[in-house]
Design a protein around this motif. Structure first.
Motif, PDB file in Angstrom:
ATOM      1  N   UNK A  71      -7.245 -41.196   2.493  1.00 28.95           N
ATOM      2  CA  UNK A  71      -6.113 -41.123   1.555  1.00 28.95           C
ATOM      3  C   UNK A  71      -5.436 -39.767   1.708  1.00 28.95           C
ATOM      4  N   UNK A  72      -4.125 -39.794   1.865  1.00 30.22           N
ATOM      5  CA  UNK A  72      -3.343 -38.590   2.090  1.00 30.22           C
ATOM      6  C   UNK A  72      -2.835 -38.051   0.756  1.00 30.22           C
ATOM      7  N   UNK A  73      -2.960 -36.739   0.575  1.00 29.43           N
ATOM      8  CA  UNK A  73      -2.506 -36.086  -0.649  1.00 29.43           C
ATOM      9  C   UNK A  73      -1.075 -35.583  -0.525  1.00 29.43           C
ATOM     10  N   UNK A  74      -0.653 -35.337   0.720  1.00 30.79           N
ATOM     11  CA  UNK A  74       0.692 -34.798   0.936  1.00 30.79           C
ATOM     12  C   UNK A  74       1.187 -35.242   2.306  1.00 30.79           C
ATOM     13  N   UNK A  75       2.442 -34.958   2.599  1.00 29.51           N
ATOM     14  CA  UNK A  75       2.997 -35.285   3.907  1.00 29.51           C
ATOM     15  C   UNK A  75       2.312 -34.486   5.016  1.00 29.51           C
ATOM     16  N   UNK A  76       1.842 -33.273   4.707  1.00 27.98           N
ATOM     17  CA  UNK A  76       1.141 -32.479   5.721  1.00 27.98           C
ATOM     18  C   UNK A  76      -0.153 -33.145   6.168  1.00 27.98           C
ATOM     19  N   UNK A  77      -0.816 -33.852   5.249  1.00 23.73           N
ATOM     20  CA  UNK A  77      -2.057 -34.550   5.619  1.00 23.73           C
ATOM     21  C   UNK A  77      -1.810 -35.614   6.682  1.00 23.73           C
ATOM     22  N   UNK A  78      -0.586 -36.130   6.767  1.00 19.80           N
ATOM     23  CA  UNK A  78      -0.244 -37.157   7.749  1.00 19.80           C
ATOM     24  C   UNK A  78       0.031 -36.567   9.132  1.00 19.80           C
ATOM     25  N   UNK A 107       1.844 -30.343  13.326  1.00 22.34           N
ATOM     26  CA  UNK A 107       2.764 -30.900  14.315  1.00 22.34           C
ATOM     27  C   UNK A 107       3.092 -32.339  13.963  1.00 22.34           C
ATOM     28  N   UNK A 108       4.305 -32.775  14.321  1.00 22.02           N
ATOM     29  CA  UNK A 108       4.663 -34.183  14.146  1.00 22.02           C
ATOM     30  C   UNK A 108       3.836 -35.073  15.055  1.00 22.02           C
ATOM     31  N   UNK A 109       3.567 -34.585  16.284  1.00 27.70           N
ATOM     32  CA  UNK A 109       2.831 -35.374  17.269  1.00 27.70           C
ATOM     33  C   UNK A 109       1.841 -34.480  18.005  1.00 27.70           C
TER      34      UNK A 109
END
Length: 159
Positions: A71-78, A107-109
């Motif tokens: 479970x992701x807490x923020x966009x950074x976790x993704x 990083x995005x990727x």
């Protein structure tokens, strides 16, 4: 030739080495890092390879890939995170402290070229310098931002 080899071995024995314990066991520096959404990354290196030297920085790169089902807490976790930690062990018997600093890049990727991580990070978080006391074979937790767990340990066991 045998005489020359004997003299070389005798010289090495007489020189000694202050970073090796008196019972001649080599010390290792074992680290483990894990973000709230990644699996653990464990890296072990010889303690002698991290001895502080002038004009030299010793770094270890930790990839922190988000795992499916977390479970992701923020966009950074993704995002893919890569932590670069700079580690210095002051010279001396037993290396009883470690100086640790670094940065965490998101990083995005995850992309590599010729074995090197490439791309622009979307966010960089510095890790301020911390001096950590070490006790042989006892892990020490180092506080990092974003809920990342990092432990270091000076050990005499093999990796």
């Amino acid at each position: 030739m045998n005489r020359l080899t004997g003299i070389a071995v005798l010289c090495l024995a007489l020189m000694g080495c202050s970073s090796i314990p008196s019972d001649n066991r080599a010390l290792n520096f074992k680290t483990e890092m894990q973000s709230p959404v990644s699996g653990p990354t464990t890296i072990t290196v010889t303690a002698d390879s991290l001895l502080k030297q002038e004009n030299t920085r010793h770094l270890i790169l930790y990839p922190l890939r988000p795992l499916p089902g977390k479970s992701f807490r923020s966009e950074l976790d993704r995002k893919f995170a890569a932590a670069t930690m700079y580690i210095e062990l002051p010279p001396g018997k037993g290396n009883r402290t470690a100086e640790i600093s670094g940065e965490i890049n998101y990083y995005d990727h995850e992309r590599y070229e010729n074995g090197h991580l490439m791309g622009d990070s979307v966010r960089s978080i510095p890790v301020p310098l911390q001096t950590v006391p070490l006790t042989l074979n006892k892990p020490v937790s180092v506080s990092l931002p974003q809920g990342i767990r990092y432990s270091v340990m000076l050990t005499d066991s093999q990796p």
